[in-house]
Structure formats: C-alpha cells, structure tokens
Enzyme design. Structure first.
Site, mmCIF file in Angstrom:
data_model
loop_
_atom_site.group_PDB
_atom_site.id
_atom_site.type_symbol
_atom_site.label_atom_id
_atom_site.label_comp_id
_atom_site.label_asym_id
_atom_site.label_seq_id
_atom_site.Cartn_x
_atom_site.Cartn_y
_atom_site.Cartn_z
ATOM 1 C CG HIS A 1 11.510 55.192 35.449
ATOM 2 N ND1 HIS A 1 10.327 54.836 36.058
ATOM 3 C CD2 HIS A 1 11.782 56.447 35.885
ATOM 4 C CE1 HIS A 1 9.906 55.828 36.819
ATOM 5 N NE2 HIS A 1 10.779 56.815 36.725
ATOM 6 C CD GLU A 2 14.937 58.589 35.337
ATOM 7 O OE1 GLU A 2 14.642 59.725 34.900
ATOM 8 O OE2 GLU A 2 14.532 58.168 36.437
ATOM 9 C CG HIS B 1 10.833 60.686 33.273
ATOM 10 N ND1 HIS B 1 9.533 60.971 33.607
ATOM 11 C CD2 HIS B 1 11.325 59.920 34.292
ATOM 12 C CE1 HIS B 1 9.242 60.392 34.761
ATOM 13 N NE2 HIS B 1 10.313 59.750 35.189
ATOM 14 C CG ASP C 1 8.491 59.713 38.297
ATOM 15 O OD1 ASP C 1 8.890 58.763 37.611
ATOM 16 O OD2 ASP C 1 9.233 60.616 38.711
#
Length: 900
Positions: free
Chosen positions: A129-130, A133, A140
């Site tokens: 998830h990170e 980014h 998000d």
C-alpha cells in the site's frame, strides 16, 4: 530491472533502541510484500534485493560497510512515531499524481507488535500500500474527512473503492445521541459518529489503496471497477483515474513484460549494513581559472566555517588542494576537540595555484588520503569544490564513482565543466552551485548545508541566519535573529567583509548584554570575525549591527549557526529541494520546503526561496502551505511554489529563509498518505471493534512558541531551452485544486484559491464555470456541459480566496439532487488552466436507500425498527379494545383499519 526492484534501502533511525526483532520484521515484511506485489501488478514487479542500514548506535557486528546508502536518502525509515499518525505507516508524498514520494515511515512499535495487524492488516500488505504511494504517486481511496458521500442514485455511500465491499453502519461515538446513524439535514450525509464496519470475509478483490487488510483484496482498482463518485484523494488528485491506470503508466513498466511463470520469482535477498566512522576529504580547487580575484579568500572563509562550526564531532577530516597538480595538505584527523578543528583549519590554502585545473589529480589524492585511514574507501565522503574547465575529467570518472565514496560537488561560476554534477548524481551525493558573484554569502551557505546524513540531528549544525548585502560607506547592516528553545548549543556569530578595514560590530542578546569587536576573534587576513556564545545561548531575539566604516560600499555578511540544545527534544529543521534536477523550458518546476520539528510539521511560517542563476539577479519567491496551486496538502508543513520564469540557460542554486514570530502545530490528522486505522470488523455476524485510536498528548506537542529563524541551502539544478530575447506568454494559470461547493438558500456557493495569470503568480483574467449531473462528463467533455455565467466575477490575485454563488436553473427536476461543478481559469492571452478538481453539492436531502446486497444499515437501526413495530402493534391493540367497549363492531373495525 527485469521486473525486480534492486537496492531498496531501509534505514533505522539512530535514536531507535537496539532490537533484533526490528531487523527480522523488516525482512519478513518485505518478503511477504514481494509476492503480494507480484500478484497485484499482474506479474510486473517484485523486490529482488534490499539493503538494511543499521545505525552506528547499535552494537558493532560483522555487518557490511555501506557505499552510498544513508538514512536521509533511504526509501524506508524506521523511526519514532510522527505524533499525528501514531503508529500509522505513512508516506511523505509532496508531489502531484504520478510523482514519487520521499520515504515510507514505519515505527518500531508497528514492526514488533503483532496486535497492530488487526488494525492495519499484515505488514507485507501494508508495505505494498505504501510502496504504491512512494513509487508510483497514487493516493488513498478512503477519506477521513469525507467518509460518506451521496451517489447519483440518491444513496448515502461509503467513500471506498471498490463499491463491492460489504459491511454495516454502526454508530461508534457518544455523539450519536439519537442512537443510530442519522442523516444531517444540512449536508445530506450521516452525522459525526457513524462508521462503516466491513465484513472480514469478502468476495471483492480490490482495492489495495483502500483496505489491503482484507484477505480477499489482492488488486488495485482499475478502469472497470473504479469508484469515480467517491470524494477521495485519488479521484481529486488523479482526475478520476483508477490507481491501476496511473501505476501501469509508470516508467517502471515500460518495456517490461509481465512474468508468466510465478515460480521464477524468488524471495528478496537482504544485506545488513552499518556505518561506523564518518570520513571526509575536502578537495579544493585553488586554480586561477575561477573568476574573481578574491576566490582564495572566500574559499578559505567557507572551508574554515565548515571545519570550525559545521562538521560533526568525531568525524575524520583530510584536506587536498589542486590546480594542474594535486597536493595533500593533511591526512585525516579525528575531530575530538576545538584544538583539532583549528589545526585542520590551519592547513587551508592561503594562495592560488596555476591557471590550469586537473580535477582527477585532486580526486585521486583524496582516495589515497581516505584509504590510508583503514584501507577502505566505502562510505567515505569527498567534498569537491571546483570552477574550472577540465576536459580530462572523464579519465577518472568510472574509477571514482565505483570507488564507494559519496561525492558532494560545489560548482563555482559558469565556466565549470558540465560533467561535475555527474559525480554527485552517480554516487548519491549533494550538489550545489555558487554564482561567480563571490562577494556574497553563497559559498558560506553551501558549506553550512553539507551535514551528516545519519538522521542524528542532535549533533548536526543548524544554520539560523544568513544575511549579506552591499553596504555603503558609514551605513549599517542591522538585523534581528531569533534563537529558539530547540537550539543554543555551540552558537556562533560570524561576520565577513571585503576591505582591509574591519566593520564595527555590535551584538545584543535578549537580556540586553552587548558584544563588540573586542569580544570577537578577528582574522584580518581573511576578513572574518567569529564569536562563540558560551554555554547555551539565551532564547529570544538577538540584534546585530555591522557598520561599514570604509568610505566605499562593501559587502558585509553575518552567518549564525547553532546545535540542538537538548538530545531529547528535536530541533526545528528546514529542508529544501526542487521537483527536478534538470528541466527544459517552458515546463514549470516546483520549489519545496519542509519545516518540521522531528516528524511534526510546523505551520504559520514565512518561507522565502532565493533562486540564483549563473548570470543575473536572484529570483525571490514566497512559498505557501495553503493546499492550492503547487501545494498538495494544506497545513502539512510542506511549503511550495511554482518556478517557471528563467533569465537564461545553465545552473541555478536554491537557498531558503524560514522564519516565524509564533509557530503553530496542527491539531487534526494530516492527509499524508497513510494506512487506514481500521475501527473493527464484522465476523460471523458479530461486530469486533479494535481499540480506539490513541489520543494525542498535548504536552508532547509543544514546540518553540517564541518563533524561530532558519536558513538552508537546497542544492542546484540545470535549465535548458530558454529562448533568447523576449518570448510569448506560454504560461497558463495553475490548476485549481481546492474547489469546494455547498448549498445555501437554493444557491450553489463555490469557494477556491485564486490562481495567477502565470501558474500561481499574478492575476487570472477570468473563469469558466460549468456544471453537470456526472463528474465524468465534466472531466471528459467539459465544453459540452452546462455553462454558468460568471461574468460578474473579477478574479482575485493569486493565493486569495474566491467565493461565487449562482442558482443552478438548469437543475429544476425533482429527481436531480446532486450537482457537480468544475472550473477553468484563463489568462489575458486565453491560455486555459487544467480542469480543476470536481466539486459536489447536494441540492436537497435524498431519501435513505440502503442496498440490501451490501447490508449497509446499522444493527442499532434494526433493533429500533423492531421495537418500534412492537410498540405500534401494542398501541393499536390497546386502542382497539377500548373502542370496542364503547362503539359497535362496525365502527371499531373502521377505527382499527385506520390505525393500522
């Protein structure tokens, strides 16, 4: 490379207590993440090799020596919590959609305490998830500030992706006085306290950028299942494109075919690295090729400042000079006292060399100096200062960049060889540029910015002040500088001048004590006056005055540096960088400045960037943290501004001044890209809530309320393709990113931050406002949507707030409840900005319409309905019995029928 990321660096902060579990957890996390990433990217990416940088504060073991790796440049950092997020893993992501972030931050607690996996999901999934980014610049798909929205079908929905995820509404806060999730009649959304609790067992497979913690979730939302109605940051920042649409366009995946056989993917390899001693060699160009007769004087001033005030205690430092040949001035010596610092400074050059430059001669001697310490050059640092042309530099380029030394370059003037910056780029070093106007403080500031990149800010020098100006005869340079409570140890005031006559110096501390020339150490040869304040410098405003007692004008300079006052209290620090290292006109760049105390952002500061070209006057820009223009998130401590007008081609330098009379810290959670704190799950028909998010302890948030001053050098960049002479206006207004819409008295009220005529500078000429029933129509077919007459609106100057109200006459049918609005700004030559973010306004309160397939209703609502129905039945029965006693059967039946 071939679908595998190599050389990912994870670094542990030196203030983190030694814990072997942290290292084991990092390896387990990234190993799990690698296979999860491989499936999520449909066979396109995994992690092949990872380097873990262990701090020198931990026990020395048989770890490898790092080459170019450092804490400050790591992809992933393990550090104490940033107070607004607690243990939330997050990514510092200051750029626009598709732009890489700075780093991922995990706390030690997140890595070693398994109970947090109920809140965030497994660590490997969180890492992916990170990573999305950090690497691909997506955002998000949830929104803490707007957890619900109204759909085009008049339903209240959860801000999520995909919309196939199921769960129930639960009122989890005490503010739910009405007992359940209740619609706010002003907003059409649920009142505060309502939460959506997901089913733990799902069938939906996306999205990783919403809830990677769910076992069924294994994909990013794509164009087929992306929820374009959700008011999340991904939609706002990426023009309603799905995360997968952004990711697959990354340069990582160009010419990179998916791997069809997963068995070829092996777990990542890990290397454990630890740096012990900091070894530095100054390599100083003393040739006469650098313009200006006072080059040696300025070089001596700046290098002496570095040795006496900047370089950290216990570092090893050597010095080499070169012109057509090189000379070892001193082998490395460890800085263990002020006497050693002064001895090292005594070896600095006092006279110029020949008129030719041989950079390789200097670099080869530097390697010899460093290798003599312990036979190894890995992880050492070379500070190369040069301004001459040297066509023979290529001879040693390969050997130098492969030696394992990090090379920081300081390029002086416009004649310096173009290849100089390649040394920094290939070795991960800092790069700076100093214009030929050497009379100012630029070189002093650059040396002040070369700090240890270990993450240990307690021992780093902090530049408080840099003031420099040409002062006429018998005129004064007078300034006030604030020493805040986070600094004060080893505080120096350093004045420089040009002529043989020393200026008159006066300095007053906050208590009124005065210092004059007799209190300073004077070097009349190199024109430096230095005063070290004993102990911890007093907090407050210090006032200094430099008076030119010479008849002719001369440049006077004051530099103030200090160190942290307390090892347990982080200093207020400033970091500056550009969005790119190289740029072609007319593409804009963005200047970024991060002001923080530890990991806590600082708000309310005045931030000014000074951009100095090779030739011409410096450019001054005021930066903002207002969530408009180039600034992605309001009040996150990252200040920014577009830079688009350049006086010519060549190198440019960046320096920033940051000050505040009274600093503030934010009191609400930031929008930096972080993993969602999951309130709980529904499992086997039962709600299992996680512990509430820990509240912020206010006493831990106090920073210097007295204000502060900081100066920081931000490196250099190169501009190409700037046309000669006057050029046409090619710069449109910047995109409006903070458009908001609400309903008041049957009117749509819009608010946004005004863009400029050119990006975020000046004043736009006008606005084109349009509305639609769907956001995609505005995005894809803007000019065919409903036009709003905004001719009465005269644009404000860039940065000011705009407010405009209109009555949406086209929306008159009763079934239209939502209006979407977007804006384009235009300038005087009819250049249009990009389309703004698309704002949504609810026209009237929609009926509650819960799709039964998603179970989107609360358990408390069901109970209330059941008890309500029982009450109605009982009341009806009682009333009927009473009426039967008084009236005939026919009347009683009619009454009962009416009640039912």
């Amino acid at each position: 490379r071939d679908g595998g990321y190599e050389g990912l660096v994870a670094a542990v902060h030196p203030r983190v207590p030694e814990d072997a579990e942290i290292l084991a957890s990092i390896q387990e996390m990234i190993t799990e993440a690698s296979f999860y990433l491989f499936n999520a990217t449909r066979g396109r990416a995994h992690f092949r090799s990872v380097k873990i940088l262990i701090p020198p504060t931990w026990t020395e073991k048989s770890y490898e020596t790092p080459k170019h790796e450092s804490y400050d440049t790591a992809d992933v950092i393990v550090a104490p919590p940033y107070w607004k997020h607690g243990d939330d893993p997050y990514t510092l992501q200051p750029g626009a959609c598709g732009k890489m972030g700075k780093y991922i931050h995990f706390t030690p607690n997140f890595l070693v305490n398994d109970y947090l996996m109920d809140i965030y999901g497994s660590r490997g999934r969180v890492f992916v998830h990170e990573w999305a980014h950090l690497r691909w610049g997506v955002f998000d798909e949830y929104d803490s500030d707007r957890p619900f929205y109204v759909t085009g079908q008049n339903q209240v929905k959860v801000t999520r992706c995909s919309s196939d995820l199921t769960g129930i509404y639960v009122c989890e806060k005490k503010s739910c006085t009405e007992g359940s999730c209740v619609i706010n009649k002003l907003t059409g959304l649920f009142k505060e306290g309502c939460a959506f609790i997901h089913e733990r067992n799902q069938t939906a497979v996306s999205s990783i950028m919403y809830m990677q913690s769910l076992s069924s979730v294994a994909e990013f939302c794509d164009e087929h299942n992306h929820n374009r109605e959700a008011p999340n940051l991904q939609n706002r920042m990426c023009d309603y494109r799905s995360t997968w649409e952004v990711i697959k366009n990354s340069t990582d995946f160009k010419n990179n075919s998916p791997v069809t056989n997963p068995s070829h993917i092996t777990p990542p390899s890990f290397s454990l690295l630890q740096k012990r001693d900091r070894v530095i060699c100054l390599v100083l160009d003393i040739s006469k090729t650098i313009a200006g007769g006072n080059w040696i004087n300025r070089l001596h001033q700046a290098a002496e400042l570095y040795l006496l005030q900047i370089v950290e205690e216990n570092s090893y430092v050597g010095i080499v000079t070169f012109s057509h040949i090189g000379e070892i001035k001193t082998h490395v010596r460890q800085i263990v006292s002020d006497d050693v610092r002064k001895q090292l400074a005594s070896y600095l050059p006092a006279a110029a060399g020949s008129e030719r430059t041989n950079v390789c001669a200097g670099l080869q001697l530097a390697s010899e100096v460093i290798r003599k310490k312990d036979g190894n050059i890995y992880g050492s640092e070379i500070i190369l200062v040069t301004g001459g042309q040297d066509s023979s530099m290529k001879k040693c380029f390969s050997d130098t960049i492969n030696s394992g030394s990090v090379i920081h370059t300081i390029t002086v003037g416009s004649s310096a060889a173009e290849e100089i910056e390649h040394f920094s780029k290939e070795t991960g070093g800092l790069k700076f540029f100093v214009p030929e106007r050497l009379d100012y403080s630029d070189l002093l500031d650059v040396f002040s910015g070369i700090l240890s990149r270990s993450g240990d800010t307690f021992n780093q020098s902090i530049q408080i002040e840099s003031a420099s100006d040409s002062i006429g005869g018998y005129k004064q340079l007078r300034r006030t500088v604030t020493i805040d409570s986070t600094v004060g140890r080893e505080t120096f005031f350093v004045a420089t001048w040009q002529t043989s006559e020393l200026p008159e110096i006066t300095l007053s501390d906050p208590s009124g004590k005065s210092y004059t020339n007799k209190d300073f150490d004077i070097d009349s040869i190199f024109h430096v006056a230095r005063l070290q304040i004993p102990g911890i410098a007093e907090t407050g405003e210090w006032i200094y005055t430099l008076t030119n007692i010479h008849l002719s004008p001369q440049v006077l300079t004051m530099i103030v540096t200090s160190r942290a006052a307390n090892s347990t209290i982080p200093v207020v620090a400033v970091k500056a960088h550009m969005s790119k290292d190289t740029n072609d006109y007319p593409n804009p760049m963005v200047v970024y400045v991060q002001a923080s105390q530890g990991f806590s952002p600082i708000l309310g500061a005045s931030v000014t960037a000074i951009i100095s070209p090779e030739n011409g006057d410096p450019i001054s820009l005021e930066l903002f943290d207002n969530g408009a223009g180039s600034d992605i998130v309001k009040n996150d401590g990252i200040y920014s501004k577009y830079l688009f007008s350049f006086p010519g081609n060549g190198r440019y330098s960046l320096k920033v001044h940051v000050q505040a009379n009274r600093t503030t810290v934010p009191q609400t959670a930031m929008l930096w890209s972080h993993a969602m704190y999951i309130p709980g799950y529904v499992e086997n028909g039962k709600i299992k809530m996680n512990p509430s998010r820990p509240s912020v302890i206010k006493k831990d948030l106090q920073i210097g309320r007295e204000g502060f001053h900081r100066t920081a050098a931000g490196g250099s960049f190169i501009i190409s393709a700037v046309p000669v002479g006057p050029y046409a206006d090619v710069f449109p207004p910047c995109k409006i990113t903070d458009l908001d819409a609400r309903i008041e008295d049957n009117k749509v009220v819009l608010s946004w931050t005004a863009p400029g005529d050119d990006f975020d500078k000046g004043q736009a000429a006008g606005y084109e406002i349009r509305t639609s029933e769907t956001p995609l129509e505005l995005r894809d077919n803007f000019y065919n949507t409903t036009f709003v007459n905004a001719s009465s609106l005269s644009p404000e100057r860039a940065g000011y707030k705009e407010i405009f109200a209109f009555k949406p006459e086209a929306f008159t049918t009763e079934n239209i409840t939502i209006i979407y609005v977007a804006i384009q700004a235009t300038d005087e030559v009819f250049l249009h900005s990009e389309l703004s973010n698309i704002a949504q306004a609810i026209m009237f309160i929609p009926p509650m319409d819960y799709p039964t397939s998603n179970m989107e209703f609360s358990i408390s609502t069901i109970l209330l309905l059941v008890f309500g129905l029982l009450a109605v039945v009982c009341l009806t029965a009682s009333t009927t019995l009473c009426l039967l006693k008084k009236k005939d059967k026919k009347t009683a039946l009619e009454t009962t029928a009416k009640l039912l």
